[in-house]
Design a protein around this motif. Sequence first.
Motif, PDB file in Angstrom:
ATOM      1  N   ALA A  79      24.351  33.945  -2.240  1.00 34.81           N
ATOM      2  CA  ALA A  79      24.244  35.360  -1.877  1.00 34.81           C
ATOM      3  C   ALA A  79      23.241  35.552  -0.750  1.00 34.81           C
ATOM      4  O   ALA A  79      22.267  34.803  -0.622  1.00 34.81           O
ATOM      5  CB  ALA A  79      23.821  36.185  -3.088  1.00 34.81           C
TER       6      ALA A  79
ATOM      7  N   ASP B 231      21.130  38.995   1.278  1.00 30.43           N
ATOM      8  CA  ASP B 231      20.610  40.298   0.850  1.00 30.43           C
ATOM      9  C   ASP B 231      21.725  41.328   0.741  1.00 30.43           C
ATOM     10  O   ASP B 231      21.616  42.281  -0.021  1.00 30.43           O
ATOM     11  CB  ASP B 231      19.541  40.800   1.828  1.00 30.43           C
ATOM     12  CG  ASP B 231      18.231  40.044   1.677  1.00 30.43           C
ATOM     13  OD1 ASP B 231      18.010  39.427   0.615  1.00 30.43           O
ATOM     14  OD2 ASP B 231      17.430  40.068   2.632  1.00 30.43           O
ATOM     15  N   ALA B 232      22.818  41.139   1.490  1.00 29.05           N
ATOM     16  CA  ALA B 232      23.935  42.087   1.467  1.00 29.05           C
ATOM     17  C   ALA B 232      24.798  41.931   0.219  1.00 29.05           C
ATOM     18  O   ALA B 232      25.447  42.872  -0.207  1.00 29.05           O
ATOM     19  CB  ALA B 232      24.794  41.927   2.715  1.00 29.05           C
ATOM     20  N   GLY B 233      24.844  40.733  -0.365  1.00 27.84           N
ATOM     21  CA  GLY B 233      25.655  40.531  -1.556  1.00 27.84           C
ATOM     22  C   GLY B 233      26.160  39.111  -1.689  1.00 27.84           C
ATOM     23  O   GLY B 233      25.817  38.218  -0.890  1.00 27.84           O
ATOM     24  N   LEU B 234      27.001  38.904  -2.675  1.00 34.07           N
ATOM     25  CA  LEU B 234      27.599  37.595  -2.928  1.00 34.07           C
ATOM     26  C   LEU B 234      28.439  37.197  -1.729  1.00 34.07           C
ATOM     27  O   LEU B 234      29.312  37.938  -1.292  1.00 34.07           O
ATOM     28  CB  LEU B 234      28.468  37.663  -4.191  1.00 34.07           C
ATOM     29  CG  LEU B 234      29.104  36.363  -4.662  1.00 34.07           C
ATOM     30  CD1 LEU B 234      28.037  35.392  -5.168  1.00 34.07           C
ATOM     31  CD2 LEU B 234      30.127  36.651  -5.762  1.00 34.07           C
TER      32      LEU B 234
ATOM     33  N   GLU C 218      22.822  38.547 -11.828  1.00 30.76           N
ATOM     34  CA  GLU C 218      23.834  39.579 -12.070  1.00 30.76           C
ATOM     35  C   GLU C 218      25.250  39.006 -11.998  1.00 30.76           C
ATOM     36  O   GLU C 218      26.068  39.227 -12.896  1.00 30.76           O
ATOM     37  CB  GLU C 218      23.674  40.726 -11.067  1.00 30.76           C
ATOM     38  CG  GLU C 218      24.616  41.893 -11.331  1.00 30.76           C
ATOM     39  CD  GLU C 218      24.434  43.040 -10.347  1.00 30.76           C
ATOM     40  OE1 GLU C 218      25.208  43.998 -10.450  1.00 30.76           O
ATOM     41  OE2 GLU C 218      23.540  42.980  -9.481  1.00 30.76           O
ATOM     42  N   ILE C 219      25.548  38.232 -10.968  1.00 30.61           N
ATOM     43  CA  ILE C 219      26.892  37.662 -10.867  1.00 30.61           C
ATOM     44  C   ILE C 219      27.105  36.594 -11.931  1.00 30.61           C
ATOM     45  O   ILE C 219      28.200  36.463 -12.486  1.00 30.61           O
ATOM     46  CB  ILE C 219      27.214  37.128  -9.449  1.00 30.61           C
ATOM     47  CG1 ILE C 219      28.665  36.628  -9.376  1.00 30.61           C
ATOM     48  CG2 ILE C 219      26.258  36.044  -9.024  1.00 30.61           C
ATOM     49  CD1 ILE C 219      29.739  37.620  -9.736  1.00 30.61           C
TER      50      ILE C 219
ATOM     51  N   VAL D  18      29.426  43.398  -8.558  1.00 27.35           N
ATOM     52  CA  VAL D  18      28.365  42.965  -7.653  1.00 27.35           C
ATOM     53  C   VAL D  18      28.737  43.281  -6.202  1.00 27.35           C
ATOM     54  O   VAL D  18      29.917  43.263  -5.838  1.00 27.35           O
ATOM     55  CB  VAL D  18      28.063  41.457  -7.796  1.00 27.35           C
ATOM     56  CG1 VAL D  18      27.485  41.145  -9.157  1.00 27.35           C
ATOM     57  CG2 VAL D  18      29.277  40.619  -7.511  1.00 27.35           C
ATOM     58  N   PRO D  19      27.739  43.578  -5.377  1.00 25.76           N
ATOM     59  CA  PRO D  19      28.021  43.785  -3.956  1.00 25.76           C
ATOM     60  C   PRO D  19      28.488  42.479  -3.312  1.00 25.76           C
ATOM     61  O   PRO D  19      28.036  41.399  -3.698  1.00 25.76           O
ATOM     62  CB  PRO D  19      26.689  44.243  -3.367  1.00 25.76           C
ATOM     63  CG  PRO D  19      25.667  44.123  -4.429  1.00 25.76           C
ATOM     64  CD  PRO D  19      26.337  43.773  -5.719  1.00 25.76           C
ATOM     65  N   LEU D  20      29.395  42.605  -2.359  1.00 23.65           N
ATOM     66  CA  LEU D  20      29.954  41.440  -1.674  1.00 23.65           C
ATOM     67  C   LEU D  20      29.558  41.451  -0.208  1.00 23.65           C
ATOM     68  O   LEU D  20      29.508  42.495   0.427  1.00 23.65           O
ATOM     69  CB  LEU D  20      31.480  41.433  -1.791  1.00 23.65           C
ATOM     70  CG  LEU D  20      32.059  41.466  -3.201  1.00 23.65           C
ATOM     71  CD1 LEU D  20      33.585  41.490  -3.157  1.00 23.65           C
ATOM     72  CD2 LEU D  20      31.561  40.291  -4.027  1.00 23.65           C
ATOM     73  N   ASP D  21      29.319  40.279   0.318  1.00 17.47           N
ATOM     74  CA  ASP D  21      29.073  40.077   1.746  1.00 17.47           C
ATOM     75  C   ASP D  21      30.310  39.340   2.262  1.00 17.47           C
ATOM     76  O   ASP D  21      30.502  38.173   1.959  1.00 17.47           O
ATOM     77  CB  ASP D  21      27.811  39.244   1.939  1.00 17.47           C
ATOM     78  CG  ASP D  21      27.458  39.010   3.399  1.00 17.47           C
ATOM     79  OD1 ASP D  21      28.360  39.131   4.259  1.00 17.47           O
ATOM     80  OD2 ASP D  21      26.294  38.673   3.682  1.00 17.47           O
TER      81      ASP D  21
END
Length: 196
Positions: free
Chosen positions: A49, A51-54, A88-89, A106-109
């Motif tokens: 991950a 900072d923006a997400g997985l 979290e993921i 979860v947020p994704l990148d």
Amino acid sequence: MTDIDLFAVDSADLARLRARLVNAADSLQLLDLAYRIVDTPIGPLLLAATDAGLVRVAFQREDFDAVLEDLATTISPRILCAPTRLDEIATELDEYFASRRRVFDVPLDLRLSSGFRQTVQRFLPHIKYGQTASYKEVAASVGNPNAVRAVGTACATNPLPIVVPCHRVLRADGSLGGYLGGTAAKAALLELERAA
């Protein structure tokens, strides 16, 4: 006492040192990519991950060292094993494999994909848990009904398998087709979802 004993470090000390390194890198904003490896019913998975997400989920058969090297080249060499940043993921994957989660939150990148591939990958979560679609149906759904092969390529290069469910896309005849994690993993994921 031997020379080796003088430099022996027990696992608890090593874990504390690693945690200090991760905390220091994090507080100084020197950590661009965090990763960890989790055990799952379909084998170990590497999670990475920003900072923006997985940004990446990788199967062991992809060679974790090669995946990390690729991430260091394409995103940033400032990469470190920092398991807590991926709690979290890891929890969501545990819930998924226990049939208690149907959608990942979860947020994704998505920076590892672009253009039509990213368009397809953004569509894939719309295929509901326990259901499937053909490559042709996905091509039509994203507005390019003749792009069946390109949909296959988008699924084959999906950097976020399971979370972005390319395993739910099948050939027109209902057969599995390929899968980055192998057809046995694809079949196991589909069976897990059908059983829930």
